[in-house]
Write an enzyme that holds these catalytic residues in place. Structure first.
Site, short mmCIF file in Angstrom:
data_model
loop_
_atom_site.label_atom_id
_atom_site.label_comp_id
_atom_site.label_asym_id
_atom_site.label_seq_id
_atom_site.Cartn_x
_atom_site.Cartn_y
_atom_site.Cartn_z
N HIS A 86 48.86 46.67 32.70
CA HIS A 86 47.60 46.12 33.10
C HIS A 86 46.66 45.72 31.92
CE1 HIS A 86 44.31 44.46 35.71
NE2 HIS A 86 43.54 45.26 35.15
N ASP A 165 39.17 46.82 48.31
CA ASP A 165 38.82 46.29 46.94
C ASP A 165 38.72 44.74 46.65
OD1 ASP A 165 39.04 46.51 43.72
OD2 ASP A 165 40.60 45.14 43.98
N ARG A 172 31.05 42.48 44.23
CA ARG A 172 30.58 42.86 42.76
C ARG A 172 30.15 41.64 41.93
NH1 ARG A 172 35.43 45.66 40.66
NH2 ARG A 172 34.29 45.58 38.78
N SER A 187 38.80 49.68 41.01
CA SER A 187 39.29 48.69 41.48
C SER A 187 40.58 48.22 40.88
CB SER A 187 38.37 47.42 40.75
OG SER A 187 38.87 46.35 41.12
N LYS A 191 44.58 49.50 43.00
CA LYS A 191 45.81 48.70 43.22
C LYS A 191 46.92 48.97 42.40
CE LYS A 191 43.36 45.04 41.93
NZ LYS A 191 42.16 44.08 41.52
#
Length: 426
Positions: A86, A165, A172, A187, A191
């Protein structure tokens, strides 16, 4: 006691700097997802969290409460260890495209659940959708079948993973609470943990074009996410990497796919190759594959073969011509010298204004739009040579894009290249 009163109690506790209890966290996430706690109450809590922070135990509980609102995937019966990467987002960051097939070619399974771009950072799915026929949405069964047959899949995360989320992210975004390290970490990790991967490598970026402008903030975010992953049984490491100048030579959709294919063909810009290999080694190490050098799989075409299989498996034609923009405009170098500065944020905003990105979720993007730069920081350029080329189907967008690049680059006597990988956090 009314639910609304419960929400106020939780908001006040965080407002006054107290740690939230496990019960408070579990309740508020669940009630918010169900719609019992209202957006304005969650906004107030998000702002209190931004200003007051959460400790490690709170962040872990918050993350797991979000995971529990949805489904969890399980890849354990695949028979091959799974590892995902990620990136916290940057400009010209097409690394996922060559990385997923490369790591798969070396023997790991890569379930790369990705997103779409919003604002100045491009989305991996938008890039891939510029390939004729390629589709992002796969069912869980299709995803598992492709992981089994090809070894890598880049697809849209199903809406079933951590629905809390999705709801909180949108909130947000419009309440100025995106920057909270606790909320970013939970967040991303809700996931990734729900995705069920056995290992995870994080590319946490710092610099002008990144979410975290300074290295200390990026380090704190990386440390928080690495701890969260490891505490949850996902073997997690992070590389802190530079995003003061954009990656590679392109920012856009088809432009970045073209550049990624060059890397898979054994060419491409040195920084893209360096970061792809650094992350590949990190991912392979995380699942215990140490006998294979990813540089070999890049050089001998194995990664390219996996890329083609991966694209075909999702309906795409890897040999098709990629779309090109109808109009281009080129900025030439006003003087000879060395490119001393190219601002990632300026480039990202220019690409977005040209049509490569979207203003709000659901907006279409142009496949061919984007920015191409012909030299990187530290390279020599002669007066009159092309410096930057803008691409778009809608030439009326050129002035706004040029405005974003005003002051975003400079030519001088000398410049050293940025260090790309600052440090490793495990």
């Amino acid at each position: 006691m009314s639910h609304h009163h419960d929400a106020v109690t939780v908001i006040r506790a965080k407002r006054d700097g107290h740690a939230l209890t496990a019960g408070q966290i579990d309740w508020i996430i669940e009630a918010y997802t169900r719609g019992e706690v209202h957006d304005e109450q969650m906004s107030a809590l998000a702002m209190a969290i931004l200003l007051r922070g959460m400790d490690r135990a709170e962040i872990a509980r918050w993350t797991h409460a979000m995971i529990r609102t949805g489904e969890r995937m399980d890849f354990r019966h695949l028979g091959t260890p799974t590892v995902d990467k990620h990136s916290t987002g940057g400009v010209g960051d097409k690394i996922t495209l060559p990385l997923a097939p490369l790591v798969a070619a070396c023997g790991a399974a890569v379930p790369q659940l990705s997103g779409r771009g919003l604002g100045h950072t491009g989305g991996t799915l938008d890039k891939l959708e510029s390939i004729p026929g390629w589709r992002a949405a796969l069912s869980n069964d299709e995803m598992l079948a492709q992981l089994h047959d090809v070894g890598a899949v880049i697809c849209a995360a199903g809406s079933g993973l951590a629905p809390a989320d999705k709801k909180l992210y949108a909130l947000r975004d419009v309440t100025g609470t995106v920057e909270s390290i606790a909320l970013i970490a939970s967040s991303i990790m809700s996931k990734k943990i729900a995705e069920g991967t056995s290992a995870l490598v994080l590319d946490v970026k710092a610099g002008a074009g990144a979410f975290m402008k300074n290295l200390d903030d990026a380090r704190e975010l990386a440390r928080t996410m690495v701890d969260l992953g490891n505490d949850s049984g996902v073997r997690t490491t992070a590389l802190l990497t530079d995003m003061s100048t954009p990656l590679g030579l392109t920012a856009g959709n088809a432009l970045e796919v073209r550049e990624s294919v060059e890397v898979l063909q054994g060419g491409g810009p040195a920084d893209i190759i360096e970061l792809t290999l650094a992350l590949a080694r990190e991912m392979l190490d995380a699942v215990g594959i140490t006998s294979v050098d990813p540089a070999d799989a890049l050089a001998d075409g194995r990664a390219m073969d996996t890329w083609k299989q991966m694209v075909r498996a999702q309906g795409g034609d890897p040999d098709a011509e990629l779309p090109t923009a109808r109009a281009t405009e080129t900025i030439t170098a006003p003087e000879s010298g060395v490119l001393t500065h190219l601002d990632a944020m300026g480039v990202g905003i220019a690409a977005w204004r040209l049509g490569a990105g979207r203003q709000k979720l659901g907006d279409p993007v142009q496949a061919g739009a984007g920015v191409q730069w012909h030299v990187q920081v530290g390279d020599t350029i002669n007066a009159g040579q092309p410096l930057i080329t803008l691409h778009t189907d809608t030439p009326e967008r050129f002035p706004a894009a040029l405005a974003a690049l005003d002051g975003a680059w400079s030519i001088g006597d000398s410049a050293s290249r940025q260090v790309l990988v600052h440090e490793r956090i495990a």
